[in-house]
Design a protein around this motif. Structure first.
Motif, PDB file in Angstrom:
ATOM      1  N   ILE A 296      32.614  -8.562 -11.269  1.00 34.94           N
ATOM      2  CA  ILE A 296      32.353  -9.051 -12.624  1.00 34.94           C
ATOM      3  C   ILE A 296      32.396  -7.894 -13.614  1.00 34.94           C
ATOM      4  O   ILE A 296      31.656  -6.910 -13.472  1.00 34.94           O
ATOM      5  N   GLU A 297      33.262  -8.033 -14.613  1.00 34.71           N
ATOM      6  CA  GLU A 297      33.442  -7.000 -15.624  1.00 34.71           C
ATOM      7  C   GLU A 297      32.670  -7.344 -16.890  1.00 34.71           C
ATOM      8  O   GLU A 297      32.533  -8.518 -17.255  1.00 34.71           O
ATOM      9  N   ALA A 298      32.211  -6.310 -17.551  1.00 38.48           N
ATOM     10  CA  ALA A 298      31.532  -6.495 -18.825  1.00 38.48           C
ATOM     11  C   ALA A 298      32.549  -6.938 -19.880  1.00 38.48           C
ATOM     12  O   ALA A 298      33.553  -6.250 -20.085  1.00 38.48           O
ATOM     13  N   VAL A 334      26.748 -13.556 -19.110  1.00 34.55           N
ATOM     14  CA  VAL A 334      27.835 -13.308 -18.154  1.00 34.55           C
ATOM     15  C   VAL A 334      27.570 -14.140 -16.911  1.00 34.55           C
ATOM     16  O   VAL A 334      26.464 -14.075 -16.342  1.00 34.55           O
ATOM     17  N   THR A 335      28.558 -14.931 -16.506  1.00 38.13           N
ATOM     18  CA  THR A 335      28.409 -15.802 -15.342  1.00 38.13           C
ATOM     19  C   THR A 335      29.308 -15.330 -14.210  1.00 38.13           C
ATOM     20  O   THR A 335      30.233 -14.537 -14.403  1.00 38.13           O
ATOM     21  N   THR A 336      29.041 -15.836 -13.010  1.00 35.36           N
ATOM     22  CA  THR A 336      29.911 -15.579 -11.865  1.00 35.36           C
ATOM     23  C   THR A 336      30.760 -16.804 -11.593  1.00 35.36           C
ATOM     24  O   THR A 336      30.336 -17.936 -11.841  1.00 35.36           O
ATOM     25  N   ARG A 337      31.962 -16.570 -11.070  1.00 38.97           N
ATOM     26  CA  ARG A 337      32.830 -17.684 -10.667  1.00 38.97           C
ATOM     27  C   ARG A 337      32.759 -17.942  -9.169  1.00 38.97           C
ATOM     28  O   ARG A 337      33.531 -18.727  -8.626  1.00 38.97           O
ATOM     29  N   ARG A 346      25.346  -2.322 -10.747  1.00 41.55           N
ATOM     30  CA  ARG A 346      25.344  -0.977 -11.299  1.00 41.55           C
ATOM     31  C   ARG A 346      23.944  -0.579 -11.756  1.00 41.55           C
ATOM     32  O   ARG A 346      23.245  -1.346 -12.417  1.00 41.55           O
ATOM     33  N   ALA A 347      23.541   0.642 -11.397  1.00 38.43           N
ATOM     34  CA  ALA A 347      22.207   1.106 -11.776  1.00 38.43           C
ATOM     35  C   ALA A 347      22.133   1.476 -13.251  1.00 38.43           C
ATOM     36  O   ALA A 347      21.113   1.241 -13.902  1.00 38.43           O
ATOM     37  N   HIS A 348      23.207   2.045 -13.770  1.00 45.03           N
ATOM     38  CA  HIS A 348      23.204   2.446 -15.180  1.00 45.03           C
ATOM     39  C   HIS A 348      23.427   1.211 -16.037  1.00 45.03           C
ATOM     40  O   HIS A 348      24.399   0.486 -15.864  1.00 45.03           O
ATOM     41  N   ARG A 349      22.529   0.971 -16.963  1.00 47.17           N
ATOM     42  CA  ARG A 349      22.518  -0.304 -17.675  1.00 47.17           C
ATOM     43  C   ARG A 349      23.357  -0.320 -18.959  1.00 47.17           C
ATOM     44  O   ARG A 349      23.462  -1.359 -19.594  1.00 47.17           O
ATOM     45  N   LEU A 350      23.946   0.790 -19.342  1.00 45.54           N
ATOM     46  CA  LEU A 350      24.834   0.803 -20.495  1.00 45.54           C
ATOM     47  C   LEU A 350      26.265   0.581 -20.010  1.00 45.54           C
ATOM     48  O   LEU A 350      26.751   1.316 -19.152  1.00 45.54           O
ATOM     49  N   VAL A 351      26.947  -0.453 -20.542  1.00 47.18           N
ATOM     50  CA  VAL A 351      28.297  -0.776 -20.088  1.00 47.18           C
ATOM     51  C   VAL A 351      29.267  -0.777 -21.262  1.00 47.18           C
ATOM     52  O   VAL A 351      28.886  -0.962 -22.423  1.00 47.18           O
ATOM     53  N   LYS A 359      28.481  -7.546  -8.445  1.00 40.64           N
ATOM     54  CA  LYS A 359      29.453  -8.084  -7.490  1.00 40.64           C
ATOM     55  C   LYS A 359      28.813  -9.203  -6.669  1.00 40.64           C
ATOM     56  O   LYS A 359      27.684  -9.053  -6.184  1.00 40.64           O
ATOM     57  N   VAL A 360      29.567 -10.293  -6.525  1.00 42.16           N
ATOM     58  CA  VAL A 360      29.109 -11.457  -5.765  1.00 42.16           C
ATOM     59  C   VAL A 360      30.138 -11.766  -4.694  1.00 42.16           C
ATOM     60  O   VAL A 360      31.336 -11.897  -4.985  1.00 42.16           O
TER      61      VAL A 360
END
Length: 377
Positions: A296-298, A334-337, A346-351, A359-360
């Motif tokens: 999943i991308e920002a 943001v949703t998953t498909r 990701r640990a770093h919360r700034l994207v 990732k799912v």
């Protein structure tokens, strides 16, 4: 005692400097089965270093008791280049600062030249073919002597150490994650014992994931040689696996001791060590295709607030995160498909837009998931 410790120097990158690979070997009279383990290829992923320390302490005891039945080779720090890289007191261990390349990508594709070396020399004996192919792999890698780049030389040295192994385990971790494993589809369900012993909550299968990572540089040549010589028996003779030991901050002696015990029992199950490993535990998950991972991308830049944790099971359409634009207060859902398990984030919360940040994994292959199945970086 059969244990030996060697230092293999890497070529000097600049005058007055030298780095070495430490190689620990435990070897019985028979060299088979041969199991290779390494960790720290991404040098900022530290759990595996603690795990292999615990495992080597157990192997020292086993060696003293005469339990070695095969050969074990361990590289406890597979990337001294990355281990030394720091910028403003921040460790940069995933990428080579000189070239920008990922240390776990771009390993040499040896199937073509090895196939040329064995062409006309293979027979209807699978065992004989495996021995000839392994010997050809070692000869070809030994012939590559014109490499000048330190990181590429590191890749070559690791391949030389591992190319003749029956089993190769490359220990990594994710940013924030549950225990998960990567195998070739061809090695399932043969590899289920490791899946069960490591209590893998997510095991991902693909015969080619793209990017030429270390594990596939060892395992996929066997599939390519099968395809090149279809009338000859060539088994997939190197079971290579990337073991993701949870997240980067999951570094503790309790976890490391547990994982080392699981690996020790695995070595017993594989006949490398004598002794009773006990029954296999029940699996805690099922294997799923790597092509079923929703990377999943920002869609926008901002601050991530997650709505799902590693290990959570979600359904397609579930909101897994919101991204806040702190300048406007606007939040983007943001949703998953995919329907499956959240196995990493990701640990770093700034994207930034395009950053993969959660990732799912699920059973259904997703549209567009072909070719490059791993993160390119």
């Amino acid at each position: 005692m059969t244990k030996t410790v060697d230092q293999i120097p890497l070529p000097q990158a600049s005058p007055g400097t030298e780095r070495n690979l430490t190689v620990v070997r435990y070897r019985a009279a028979s060299a088979r089965p041969f199991v290779y383990l390494q960790t720290g290829l991404h040098a900022d992923e530290l759990p595996g270093m603690l795990v292999l320390d615990h495992l080597m302490r157990k192997l020292d005891e086993a060696d003293a008791r005469g339990m070695l039945e095969g050969q074990i080779v361990i590289v406890p720090v597979a990337n001294p280049i990355g281990l030394s890289q720091r910028i403003s007191r921040s460790h940069i261990g995933r990428f080579d600062l000189d070239s920008g390349s990922n240390f776990n990508r771009h390993y040499p594709d040896i199937a073509g030249p090895v196939g040329d070396l064995v062409d006309g020399k293979l027979t209807q004996s699978a065992e004989g073919n495996v021995a000839r192919i392994r010997s050809a792999m070692a000869r070809y890698l030994a012939s590559l002597d014109d490499i000048r780049d330190e990181a590429d030389e590191l890749r070559l040295r690791l391949m030389r150490l591992s190319c003749e192994a029956d089993i190769a385990l490359d220990l990594h971790c994710d940013s924030e994650s549950i225990m998960h494993l990567y195998f070739l589809q061809e090695h399932w369900p043969q590899a289920e014992d490791l899946h069960r012993l490591m209590a893998s909550e997510c095991t991902l299968l693909a015969n080619k994931s793209g990017g030429e990572p270390f594990d596939e540089a060892l395992s996929t040549p066997w599939l390519e040689l099968q395809a090149r010589f279809p009338d000859l028996p060539i088994p997939p003779a190197c079971l290579a696996c990337t073991v993701e030991l949870r997240g980067q901050h999951d570094v503790s002696d309790d976890l490391a001791a547990r994982d080392a015990d699981a690996l020790f029992r695995y070595l017993q199950h594989q006949g490398v060590l004598s002794g009773d490993p006990g029954p296999l535990p029940a699996p805690v998950s099922s294997a799923t295709p790597l092509s079923g991972v929703d990377m999943i991308e920002a869609p926008v830049p901002g601050i991530v607030s997650f709505r799902a944790d590693p290990g959570d099971r979600v359904k397609a359409g579930t909101v897994v995160a919101e991204i806040l634009d702190p300048t406007t207060g606007e939040r983007t859902e943001v949703t998953t498909r995919q329907t499956g398990v959240v196995f990493g984030r990701r640990a770093h919360r700034l994207v930034r837009p395009g950053d993969i940040f959660i990732k799912v994994a699920g059973e259904k292959t997703l549209e567009g998931r072909e070719g490059q199945l791993l993160t390119s970086r």
